[in-house]
Every structure is written in structure tokens, then in C-alpha cells.
Write a protein that holds these residues in place. Structure first.
Motif, PDB file in Angstrom:
ATOM      1  N   ASN A  89       0.727  -1.138   0.015  1.00 19.58           N
ATOM      2  CA  ASN A  89      -0.037   0.176   0.050  1.00 19.58           C
ATOM      3  C   ASN A  89       0.859   1.245   0.092  1.00 19.58           C
ATOM      4  OD1 ASN A  89      -2.459  -1.387  -0.072  1.00 19.58           O
ATOM      5  ND2 ASN A  89      -2.614  -1.507   2.036  1.00 19.58           N
ATOM      6  N   GLY A  90       1.875   0.876   0.866  1.00 17.24           N
ATOM      7  CA  GLY A  90       2.864   2.131   0.848  1.00 17.24           C
ATOM      8  C   GLY A  90       3.625   2.448  -0.601  1.00 17.24           C
ATOM      9  N   LEU A  91       3.799   1.533  -1.328  1.00 17.03           N
ATOM     10  CA  LEU A  91       4.208   1.558  -2.752  1.00 17.03           C
ATOM     11  C   LEU A  91       3.183   2.182  -3.845  1.00 17.03           C
ATOM     12  CD1 LEU A  91       6.436  -1.586  -2.997  1.00 17.03           C
ATOM     13  CD2 LEU A  91       7.163   0.735  -2.856  1.00 17.03           C
ATOM     14  N   ILE A  92       1.868   1.624  -3.595  1.00 14.90           N
ATOM     15  CA  ILE A  92       1.022   1.974  -4.547  1.00 14.90           C
ATOM     16  C   ILE A  92       0.249   3.521  -4.301  1.00 14.90           C
ATOM     17  CG2 ILE A  92      -1.548   1.650  -4.924  1.00 14.90           C
ATOM     18  CD1 ILE A  92       0.492  -0.340  -6.277  1.00 14.90           C
ATOM     19  N   LYS A  93       0.217   4.038  -2.882  1.00 13.85           N
ATOM     20  CA  LYS A  93      -0.574   5.430  -2.717  1.00 13.85           C
ATOM     21  C   LYS A  93       0.278   6.188  -3.310  1.00 13.85           C
ATOM     22  CE  LYS A  93      -1.739   8.168   0.935  1.00 13.85           C
ATOM     23  NZ  LYS A  93      -1.434   8.372   2.698  1.00 13.85           N
ATOM     24  N   PRO A  94       1.539   6.564  -3.655  1.00 15.27           N
ATOM     25  CA  PRO A  94       2.136   7.607  -4.293  1.00 15.27           C
ATOM     26  C   PRO A  94       1.722   7.560  -6.078  1.00 15.27           C
ATOM     27  CG  PRO A  94       3.919   6.669  -2.893  1.00 15.27           C
ATOM     28  CD  PRO A  94       2.716   5.897  -2.912  1.00 15.27           C
TER      29      PRO A  94
ATOM     30  N   LEU B  92      -1.645   9.437 -10.263  1.00 14.49           N
ATOM     31  CA  LEU B  92      -2.413   9.324 -11.434  1.00 14.49           C
ATOM     32  C   LEU B  92      -3.716  10.109 -11.177  1.00 14.49           C
ATOM     33  CD1 LEU B  92      -2.579   5.246 -11.527  1.00 14.49           C
ATOM     34  CD2 LEU B  92      -1.582   6.864 -13.302  1.00 14.49           C
ATOM     35  N   ASP B  93      -4.162  10.150 -10.226  1.00 11.03           N
ATOM     36  CA  ASP B  93      -5.189  11.236  -9.845  1.00 11.03           C
ATOM     37  C   ASP B  93      -4.910  12.794 -10.184  1.00 11.03           C
ATOM     38  OD1 ASP B  93      -6.798   9.231  -8.635  1.00 11.03           O
ATOM     39  OD2 ASP B  93      -6.433   9.604  -6.648  1.00 11.03           O
ATOM     40  N   GLN B  94      -3.741  13.164  -9.784  1.00  9.76           N
ATOM     41  CA  GLN B  94      -3.174  14.580 -10.341  1.00  9.76           C
ATOM     42  C   GLN B  94      -3.297  14.370 -11.837  1.00  9.76           C
ATOM     43  OE1 GLN B  94      -2.855  16.937  -8.117  1.00  9.76           O
ATOM     44  NE2 GLN B  94      -2.613  18.096  -9.922  1.00  9.76           N
TER      45      GLN B  94
ATOM     46  N   ASN C  60      -5.308  17.093 -14.089  1.00  8.76           N
ATOM     47  CA  ASN C  60      -4.614  17.996 -15.164  1.00  8.76           C
ATOM     48  C   ASN C  60      -5.089  17.783 -16.639  1.00  8.76           C
ATOM     49  OD1 ASN C  60      -3.083  18.839 -12.945  1.00  8.76           O
ATOM     50  ND2 ASN C  60      -1.103  17.522 -13.737  1.00  8.76           N
ATOM     51  N   LEU C  61      -5.436  16.509 -16.948  1.00  9.92           N
ATOM     52  CA  LEU C  61      -6.082  16.024 -18.136  1.00  9.92           C
ATOM     53  C   LEU C  61      -7.304  16.847 -18.427  1.00  9.92           C
ATOM     54  CD1 LEU C  61      -5.645  14.631 -20.737  1.00  9.92           C
ATOM     55  CD2 LEU C  61      -6.643  12.537 -19.806  1.00  9.92           C
ATOM     56  N   GLN C  62      -8.117  16.675 -17.362  1.00 10.89           N
ATOM     57  CA  GLN C  62      -9.510  17.359 -17.494  1.00 10.89           C
ATOM     58  C   GLN C  62      -9.243  18.827 -17.618  1.00 10.89           C
ATOM     59  OE1 GLN C  62     -11.459  16.268 -13.909  1.00 10.89           O
ATOM     60  NE2 GLN C  62     -11.906  14.061 -14.382  1.00 10.89           N
ATOM     61  N   GLN C  63      -8.309  19.494 -16.976  1.00 10.03           N
ATOM     62  CA  GLN C  63      -8.235  21.066 -17.051  1.00 10.03           C
ATOM     63  C   GLN C  63      -7.561  21.213 -18.462  1.00 10.03           C
ATOM     64  OE1 GLN C  63      -5.464  21.876 -13.938  1.00 10.03           O
ATOM     65  NE2 GLN C  63      -7.232  22.055 -12.154  1.00 10.03           N
ATOM     66  N   VAL C  64      -6.737  20.494 -18.938  1.00  6.78           N
ATOM     67  CA  VAL C  64      -6.214  20.703 -20.236  1.00  6.78           C
ATOM     68  C   VAL C  64      -7.346  20.609 -21.397  1.00  6.78           C
ATOM     69  CG1 VAL C  64      -4.750  19.664 -22.050  1.00  6.78           C
ATOM     70  CG2 VAL C  64      -3.966  20.155 -19.713  1.00  6.78           C
TER      71      VAL C  64
END
Length: 289
Positions: free
Chosen positions: A41-46, A51-53, A57-61
Motif C-alpha cells: 500500500n505504501g508503494l501504491i499510494k504515491p 494518477l489522480d493528479q 490535469n488532463l481534465q483541465q487541459v
């Protein structure tokens, strides 16, 4: 993580013991599993946060691109409308310029030395009276007469055109009619020609459409200048507007007329302006053709 997996393998390979030993092994496995899950989980969280960020960003673009596209479409329409208004204003300016020249005629072919010892306005007035064949008495018919351009060594080789300004439109029109009937007029020993005094933009447009006009005239198609920059063509109860070389070529193609040899090049496709007006009676309308 490799150490944890190794401990699990040792625990699994250990000799099975009854009771508490088995429970200890199971507890150790549970702890190792929990540790592995926590590390995973510690590896997956970042990665998930990244991916969420990226998705945000893709939505803003996408929104920015949509806004830019909408703005570009709006600007394109604004530019199109402004271009139409600019063309209209330019045409109106040429129309006004031609109206200011309506009382003028351009005389070509009068020798340079003709007026050396005479007033050019008086000289041209006498000539005009002689060609229309009317007795006008002492009434002045011209407000001015002058040659175009300056006399230089280069212009001495040919005679400069003369502009005459009439005081009355009917006398001007009489000269035009005489010139049409006779083709060329006589001034002393020289043949002279009479032309309307058109604005430079109108002259440029006539030069541009010269071959189009010749093709229409040869085919017997009626046409007339409805403004200094537009020609109206009448054929089979339909009227078409020619405003440049490209639209003229399209009209010739529509009327199944040959393309002028000097204009035998690809034509830019433009929308033909079709005016749904009935053909006018040639007896009531002055057509050029």
C-alpha cells in the motif's frame, strides 16, 4: 520484502508441531502478510495520487482546449464578419469616388503641343461643341480641363490623357453617345478616344475581369456593371454576380463557356452568388455586352 518471503518459506518448511507451535507459525504468517500488505500500500499510494493528479490535469487541459476552440471559432466568425464589412466599405468608397468623377471624361490622343498657345479648357470646349453638332452659344460647358501626370522626358514620347469636367451631365452624355456611335473621334489630324474617368480601383477591377468580359461578350451573354467592382450576368431568367476572377471563371463554367486561354489555371473554389431575380427587359435596361 525478500527477507519476509524467506521467513515464510522457512516457516512452511519447518517440521509440523502440534498445538502451540502451529499457532505460532500461523501468527507469524499473519504478521508477515500484514507487513507485506502495508508495504504494498505504501508503494501504491504515491502512484495512485500521481494518477489522480494527472487525470485532474488532463481534465483541465481538455477544458482549456475546449475554451480555446470555442474562442477560435468565435474569433473566426468575427474576422469573417469584419472582412465582409471591410469589403462593403471599400466598395462604397469606390462608388463615391466614381460619383465624384461622373462629370469627367478622359480624352486620349490629343498631341502635347496642341495647347501651347491656347487655354486647354477653351480649346476642349470648342472641340466638344464641334463633335456634338449643337449651337450652345456663349454658355460654358466645362469647368476645367487638364492633362494627367507631369511632362517629363519619358512622357514626351506620347501624349498624356486629358481630363475634362462638364458643368452639365446631359452634354457629357451626348459626347459619350457620339463616341459610342463613331468609335474614334477626330481632333485635328489625330484620332482620339473618349473614356469614363474611373477610380483606380475600378480600373484595376476592369483589367482583372477583361478576359471574363470578352468571353461573355463573344457568347452573347448579357451583363452590366452594377457597381464599380461587380458585374451582374443575366442568363435564362437567373442573375449571377461576378466580383473577382475566381467567381468569373466559375460563372463561365456554369454557363458552359470556355475558359479564356490566358486564364487557364486552377480556380479556387468559391461560392457563386446567385441572385434569384427575373431577367430584366433589355429594352428597358442598358446592358453592356
Amino acid at each position: 520484502m525478500a527477507d519476509a518471503v524467506g521467513e515464510i518459506e522457512i516457516a512452511m518448511d519447518a517440521e509440523a508441531t502440534p498445538g502451540s507451535d502451529l499457532m505460532k507459525v500461523l501468527c507469524r504468517i499473519d504478521k508477515l502478510e500484514g507487513g507485506l500488505l502495508e508495504k504494498f500500500n505504501g508503494l501504491i499510494k504515491p502512484i495512485t495520487e500521481r494518477l489522480d493528479q494527472l487525470n485532474l490535469n488532463l481534465q483541465q487541459v481538455a477544458k482549456t482546449a475546449e475554451s480555446a476552440h470555442s474562442m477560435a471559432a468565435t474569433n473566426s466568425e468575427v474576422i469573417r464578419v469584419l472582412k465582409i464589412k471591410e469589403d462593403h466599405l471599400q466598395e462604397q468608397m469606390v462608388i463615391q469616388a466614381n460619383r465624384s468623377r461622373f462629370f469627367n471624361l478622359k480624352i486620349r490622343g490629343v498631341e502635347e503641343n496642341t495647347e501651347e498657345n491656347a487655354d486647354l479648357t477653351a480649346l476642349m470646349s470648342e472641340w466638344i461643341v464641334s463633335i456634338i453638332g449643337e449651337e450652345l452659344g456663349a454658355m460654358p460647358i466645362l469647368s476645367q480641363a487638364y492633362r494627367l501626370g507631369k511632362l517629363t522626358n519619358k512622357t514626351r514620347a506620347f501624349s498624356r490623357d486629358i481630363i475634362v469636367t462638364f458643368l452639365q451631365a446631359d452634354i457629357r452624355n451626348q459626347v459619350v453617345e457620339v463616341a459610342k456611335d463613331k468609335g474614334a473621334l477626330q481632333f485635328g489630324k489625330n484620332k482620339v478616344q473618349v473614356f469614363p474617368d474611373l477610380a483606380p480601383e475600378a480600373l484595376s477591377k476592369r483589367r482583372e475581369l477583361k478576359e471574363i468580359i470578352a468571353t461573355l461578350r463573344d457568347a452573347g451573354i448579357r451583363f452590366r456593371w452594377i457597381s464599380p467592382l461587380k458585374i451582374q450576368v443575366s442568363h435564362k431568367m437567373q442573375s449571377y454576380l461576378i466580383h473577382n476572377e475566381e467567381s468569373g471563371l466559375e460563372i463561365l463554367q456554369l454557363l458552359h463557356l470556355p475558359k479564356p486561354p490566358r486564364m487557364d489555371r486552377p480556380s479556387v473554389k468559391r461560392k457563386i452568388q446567385l441572385v434569384n431575380t427575373p431577367t430584366k427587359d433589355p429594352k428597358k435596361t442598358s446592358w453592356s455586352g
